[in-house]
Scaffold this motif. Structure first.
Motif, PDB file in Angstrom:
ATOM      1  N   SER A 102       0.010   1.146   3.335  1.00 60.04           N
ATOM      2  CA  SER A 102       0.459  -0.137   2.804  1.00 60.04           C
ATOM      3  C   SER A 102      -0.122  -1.291   3.612  1.00 60.04           C
ATOM      4  O   SER A 102      -0.592  -2.284   3.043  1.00 60.04           O
ATOM      5  CB  SER A 102       1.985  -0.190   2.830  1.00 60.04           C
ATOM      6  N   GLU A 103      -0.109  -1.173   4.926  1.00 60.90           N
ATOM      7  CA  GLU A 103      -0.642  -2.237   5.787  1.00 60.90           C
ATOM      8  C   GLU A 103      -2.165  -2.346   5.668  1.00 60.90           C
ATOM      9  O   GLU A 103      -2.722  -3.438   5.715  1.00 60.90           O
ATOM     10  CB  GLU A 103      -0.249  -2.000   7.242  1.00 60.90           C
ATOM     11  N   MET A 104      -2.846  -1.222   5.510  1.00 55.91           N
ATOM     12  CA  MET A 104      -4.301  -1.251   5.385  1.00 55.91           C
ATOM     13  C   MET A 104      -4.746  -1.962   4.109  1.00 55.91           C
ATOM     14  O   MET A 104      -5.797  -2.574   4.065  1.00 55.91           O
ATOM     15  CB  MET A 104      -4.871   0.176   5.411  1.00 55.91           C
ATOM     16  N   ARG A 105      -3.935  -1.890   3.062  1.00 55.90           N
ATOM     17  CA  ARG A 105      -4.265  -2.604   1.828  1.00 55.90           C
ATOM     18  C   ARG A 105      -4.126  -4.114   2.006  1.00 55.90           C
ATOM     19  O   ARG A 105      -4.730  -4.885   1.264  1.00 55.90           O
ATOM     20  CB  ARG A 105      -3.381  -2.128   0.682  1.00 55.90           C
ATOM     21  N   LYS A 106      -3.356  -4.557   2.994  1.00 51.56           N
ATOM     22  CA  LYS A 106      -3.162  -5.987   3.248  1.00 51.56           C
ATOM     23  C   LYS A 106      -4.282  -6.586   4.105  1.00 51.56           C
ATOM     24  O   LYS A 106      -4.409  -7.799   4.213  1.00 51.56           O
ATOM     25  CB  LYS A 106      -1.834  -6.230   3.968  1.00 51.56           C
ATOM     26  N   VAL A 107      -5.076  -5.729   4.724  1.00 51.23           N
ATOM     27  CA  VAL A 107      -6.121  -6.184   5.641  1.00 51.23           C
ATOM     28  C   VAL A 107      -7.200  -6.935   4.871  1.00 51.23           C
ATOM     29  O   VAL A 107      -7.630  -6.514   3.803  1.00 51.23           O
ATOM     30  CB  VAL A 107      -6.743  -4.992   6.401  1.00 51.23           C
TER      31      VAL A 107
END
Length: 61
Positions: A13-18
């Motif tokens: 989920s966090e990697m998609r926000k990068v």
């Protein structure tokens, strides 16, 4: 085991926000890093050479 699964879900989920750099930005950053490392390596090699020659001169080698 569920905590490990949950961890990887959060990571995804966090990697998609990068905000990943575009190819042009990445190329510019890479050139900057390579140039900086090369300049610093040459600078420190020069300093090392000067210090080595100075010490050899002082010691008479």
């Amino acid at each position: 085991m569920s905590s490990l699964t949950q961890f990887f879900r959060h990571v995804g989920s966090e990697m998609r926000k990068v905000s990943w750099p575009r190819r042009k930005e990445l190329t510019g950053y890479t050139i900057t890093v390579v140039a900086t490392v090369t300049i610093l390596a040459l600078f420190f090699a020069g300093i090392d050479l000067v210090i080595s020659k100075s010490i050899r001169f002082i010691l008479g080698l």
